[in-house]
Design a protein around this motif. Structure first.
Motif, mmCIF file in Angstrom:
data_model
loop_
_atom_site.group_PDB
_atom_site.id
_atom_site.type_symbol
_atom_site.label_atom_id
_atom_site.label_comp_id
_atom_site.label_asym_id
_atom_site.label_seq_id
_atom_site.Cartn_x
_atom_site.Cartn_y
_atom_site.Cartn_z
ATOM 1 N N ARG A 115 8.463 0.763 99.281
ATOM 2 C CA ARG A 115 8.187 -0.533 99.892
ATOM 3 C C ARG A 115 9.355 -1.014 100.755
ATOM 4 N NH1 ARG A 115 5.944 -5.535 96.365
ATOM 5 N NH2 ARG A 115 4.614 -3.814 95.663
ATOM 6 N N PHE A 116 10.575 -0.744 100.291
ATOM 7 C CA PHE A 116 11.780 -1.204 100.996
ATOM 8 C C PHE A 116 12.687 0.005 101.205
ATOM 9 C CE2 PHE A 116 10.456 -4.621 97.991
ATOM 10 C CZ PHE A 116 9.912 -5.487 98.933
ATOM 11 N N PRO A 117 12.483 0.773 102.272
ATOM 12 C CA PRO A 117 13.141 2.081 102.415
ATOM 13 C C PRO A 117 14.657 2.050 102.527
ATOM 14 C CG PRO A 117 11.236 1.897 103.872
ATOM 15 C CD PRO A 117 11.491 0.535 103.327
ATOM 16 N N GLY A 118 15.241 0.870 102.714
ATOM 17 C CA GLY A 118 16.705 0.804 102.716
ATOM 18 C C GLY A 118 17.315 1.033 101.350
ATOM 19 N N TYR A 119 16.510 0.905 100.290
ATOM 20 C CA TYR A 119 16.984 1.074 98.911
ATOM 21 C C TYR A 119 16.861 2.521 98.467
ATOM 22 C CZ TYR A 119 17.280 -3.957 98.147
ATOM 23 O OH TYR A 119 17.643 -5.271 98.215
ATOM 24 N N ARG A 120 17.899 2.998 97.777
ATOM 25 C CA ARG A 120 17.880 4.330 97.164
ATOM 26 C C ARG A 120 18.461 4.201 95.752
ATOM 27 N NH1 ARG A 120 15.006 5.145 100.727
ATOM 28 N NH2 ARG A 120 14.986 6.823 102.278
ATOM 29 N N LEU A 121 17.721 3.540 94.872
ATOM 30 C CA LEU A 121 18.181 3.352 93.504
ATOM 31 C C LEU A 121 18.073 4.659 92.725
ATOM 32 C CD1 LEU A 121 16.444 -0.051 92.654
ATOM 33 C CD2 LEU A 121 18.683 0.347 93.706
ATOM 34 N N PRO A 122 18.924 4.855 91.711
ATOM 35 C CA PRO A 122 18.762 6.030 90.839
ATOM 36 C C PRO A 122 17.346 6.088 90.270
ATOM 37 C CG PRO A 122 20.862 4.971 90.416
ATOM 38 C CD PRO A 122 20.116 4.061 91.350
ATOM 39 N N GLU A 123 16.852 7.281 90.070
ATOM 40 C CA GLU A 123 15.423 7.464 89.779
ATOM 41 C C GLU A 123 14.973 6.827 88.473
ATOM 42 O OE1 GLU A 123 15.718 11.945 87.756
ATOM 43 O OE2 GLU A 123 14.796 11.666 89.737
ATOM 44 N N ASP A 124 15.890 6.586 87.533
ATOM 45 C CA ASP A 124 15.504 5.976 86.261
ATOM 46 C C ASP A 124 15.695 4.464 86.249
ATOM 47 O OD1 ASP A 124 18.269 6.245 86.402
ATOM 48 O OD2 ASP A 124 18.508 6.568 84.254
ATOM 49 N N TYR A 125 15.996 3.845 87.406
ATOM 50 C CA TYR A 125 16.213 2.401 87.479
ATOM 51 C C TYR A 125 14.889 1.669 87.667
ATOM 52 C CZ TYR A 125 21.335 2.452 87.808
ATOM 53 O OH TYR A 125 22.663 2.577 87.537
ATOM 54 N N LEU A 126 14.908 0.392 87.283
ATOM 55 C CA LEU A 126 13.811 -0.526 87.567
ATOM 56 C C LEU A 126 14.311 -1.637 88.492
ATOM 57 C CD1 LEU A 126 12.165 -0.979 84.041
ATOM 58 C CD2 LEU A 126 11.412 0.525 85.907
ATOM 59 N N ALA A 127 13.377 -2.255 89.194
ATOM 60 C CA ALA A 127 13.699 -3.378 90.070
ATOM 61 C C ALA A 127 12.683 -4.486 89.853
ATOM 62 C CB ALA A 127 13.695 -2.936 91.532
ATOM 63 N N VAL A 128 13.166 -5.687 89.621
ATOM 64 C CA VAL A 128 12.305 -6.860 89.515
ATOM 65 C C VAL A 128 12.275 -7.516 90.892
ATOM 66 C CG1 VAL A 128 11.865 -9.062 88.375
ATOM 67 C CG2 VAL A 128 12.943 -7.176 87.099
ATOM 68 N N PHE A 129 11.103 -7.503 91.520
ATOM 69 C CA PHE A 129 10.949 -8.124 92.831
ATOM 70 C C PHE A 129 10.322 -9.499 92.666
ATOM 71 C CE2 PHE A 129 8.221 -9.096 96.530
ATOM 72 C CZ PHE A 129 9.219 -9.228 97.489
ATOM 73 N N GLN A 130 10.976 -10.522 93.236
ATOM 74 C CA GLN A 130 10.468 -11.900 93.183
ATOM 75 C C GLN A 130 10.408 -12.407 94.631
ATOM 76 O OE1 GLN A 130 11.237 -15.378 93.529
ATOM 77 N NE2 GLN A 130 9.219 -15.647 92.590
ATOM 78 N N PRO A 131 9.240 -12.825 95.100
ATOM 79 C CA PRO A 131 9.072 -13.071 96.539
ATOM 80 C C PRO A 131 9.764 -14.304 97.091
ATOM 81 C CG PRO A 131 7.054 -13.605 95.348
ATOM 82 C CD PRO A 131 7.963 -12.925 94.367
ATOM 83 N N ASP A 132 10.277 -15.213 96.244
ATOM 84 C CA ASP A 132 10.853 -16.464 96.738
ATOM 85 C C ASP A 132 12.346 -16.387 97.022
ATOM 86 O OD1 ASP A 132 8.439 -18.181 96.508
ATOM 87 O OD2 ASP A 132 8.626 -17.654 94.394
ATOM 88 N N GLY A 133 12.973 -15.265 96.714
ATOM 89 C CA GLY A 133 14.408 -15.146 96.936
ATOM 90 C C GLY A 133 14.757 -15.064 98.412
ATOM 91 N N THR A 183 10.266 1.121 94.750
ATOM 92 C CA THR A 183 11.158 0.269 95.519
ATOM 93 C C THR A 183 11.471 0.898 96.870
ATOM 94 O OG1 THR A 183 12.158 -0.579 93.480
ATOM 95 C CG2 THR A 183 13.385 -0.916 95.529
ATOM 96 N N ALA A 184 11.806 2.182 96.873
ATOM 97 C CA ALA A 184 12.117 2.881 98.117
ATOM 98 C C ALA A 184 10.898 2.978 99.022
ATOM 99 C CB ALA A 184 12.662 4.267 97.816
#
Length: 377
Positions: free
Chosen positions: A126-144, A123-124
């Motif tokens: 591709r989208f460097p503004g994000y700094r999620l905790p290292e054990d997190y997941l992110a679901v990316f959906q392009p239509d949002g 996530t970081a």
């Protein structure tokens, strides 16, 4: 009586303005009533924009409604020649197995939505503004993305007026009374009669619909805009809208747009609930502190100076789903709120659904999740 209409709409926010347009374009005589100014800052829809997303972690049943909502937002754009819907992609982030991640995935899988599951590092990257905790997941959906909420209300209202609707602002409804197959609406200025009445009064709805007292409760929310330390990371092209669930709160975020700052909010903020009139609209240092707590840990490059703080209302049901239904015992009164803090994105399609209710047209959607009866339990 001061006027007779086919349908009266009480509350000209997101849902009410859309309903007025949909009713007027069908040729009905429509009156819209708003107790404040049109596009006011006392309710739930100001603050420039609201998130829209297809990967709906709250429940997969919302996805068909969202697909139609996107179509109707695009139609309103075409008719007004104004962009209302902005696509950035969306992220639903949190610990693996959390309801935000798993709910988002369930909607994507059930409805065959394109999506990717990213690690925190991905996530970081591709989208460097994000700094999620290292054990997190992110679901990316392009239509949002997001809807320009303040402009959308004005757009729907303008379309409604253009189609023949009558709109009265600064007129407070005091009573709604069914009488022999008609409904009388009494305001602080006059009385009106209609075959059907739609009540979409947000935080004031329980004043007009007593059956919702204690079940439609206003909650104070505060949004913040902050000057990013690295502005390039938070543009709409590089920063998807998001919901991120953490052990220190459930935060939601927007890229820089309109106001030159990163926008962040926290669901259930400071857990301040009460009557809409009693909740303060004035932001405090504590409001800023709790927003910065999430920003500093999840989006540190956005954590610059404060540009704006703005209070609004969520009006929540116990299960945080909507109410879209006729009033039990009074089928000529249609209830269209509360929306529990996640309803604006649906305003375009809910307006169409309300017009269907008011004209005895069967909705193509499964609305059982939003029934009035479920609140009786």
């Amino acid at each position: 009586m001061s006027g007779t209409y086919d349908v009266i709409v009480v509350g000209m926010g997101g849902m009410g303005s859309a309903a007025c347009w949909q009713l007027a374009r069908r040729g009905l005589r429509v009156l819209g009533l708003e107790r404040f100014d049109l596009g006011h800052a006392m309710g739930s829809s100001h603050g420039l924009n609201r998130i829209i997303r297809l990967a709906y972690f709250e429940h997969p049943s919302y996805v068909p409604l969202l697909r139609r909502a996107y179509e109707l937002w695009r139609e309103a754009e075409t008719l007004t020649r104004e962009q209302l819907l902005f696509i950035t992609g969306s992220i639903d982030g949190g610990p693996e197995g959390s309801h935000v991640v798993e709910g988002s995935l369930a909607s994507c899988r059930e409805h065959n939505l394109p999506h990717e599951v990213l690690t925190a590092a991905e996530t970081a990257g591709r989208f460097p503004g994000y700094r999620l905790p290292e054990d997190y997941l992110a679901v990316f959906q392009p239509d949002g993305g997001f809807v320009a909420s303040e402009r959308a209300i004005l757009a729907h209202t303008g379309l409604a007026i253009g189609a023949g609707a009558t709109i009265h602002a600064r007129e407070m409804v005091r009573e709604i009374s069914p009488r022999s197959g008609r409904v009388v609406v009494t305001t602080d200025r006059a009385s009106y009669e209609a075959g059907r009445v739609i009540v979409s009064a947000g935080g004031w709805i329980s004043d007009l619909i007593p059956a919702l007292k204690g079940k439609a409760v206003a909650e104070r929310q505060v949004l913040g805009w902050f000057q990013p330390k690295v502005p390039a990371l938070f543009t709409p092209e590089r920063f998807p809208v998001s919901n991120v669930l953490t052990d220190f709160g459930h935060y939601y975020q927007f890229p820089t747009w309109g106001i030159p700052g990163f926008k962040i909010g926290l669901y259930h903020h400071l857990h301040e609930s009460g009557h809409a009139e009693s909740l303060s609209r004035e932001p405090t240092p504590r409001d800023e502190e709790i927003l910065r707590a999430g920003m500093s840990r999840l989006f540190p490059d956005a954590n610059g100076s404060t540009l704006r703080l703005s209070a609004c209302l969520f009006t929540n049901t116990p299960d945080e789903h909507f109410v879209i239904d006729t009033l039990p015992g009074s089928p000529d009164i249609i209830v269209a709120s509360p929306c529990s803090g996640h309803g604006f994105k649906f305003a375009s399609v809910v307006g169409e659904i309300l017009a269907d209710f008011a004209t005895d047209k069967r909705s193509p959607f499964d609305l059982s999740l939003f029934s009035f009866d479920r609140l009786a339990a």
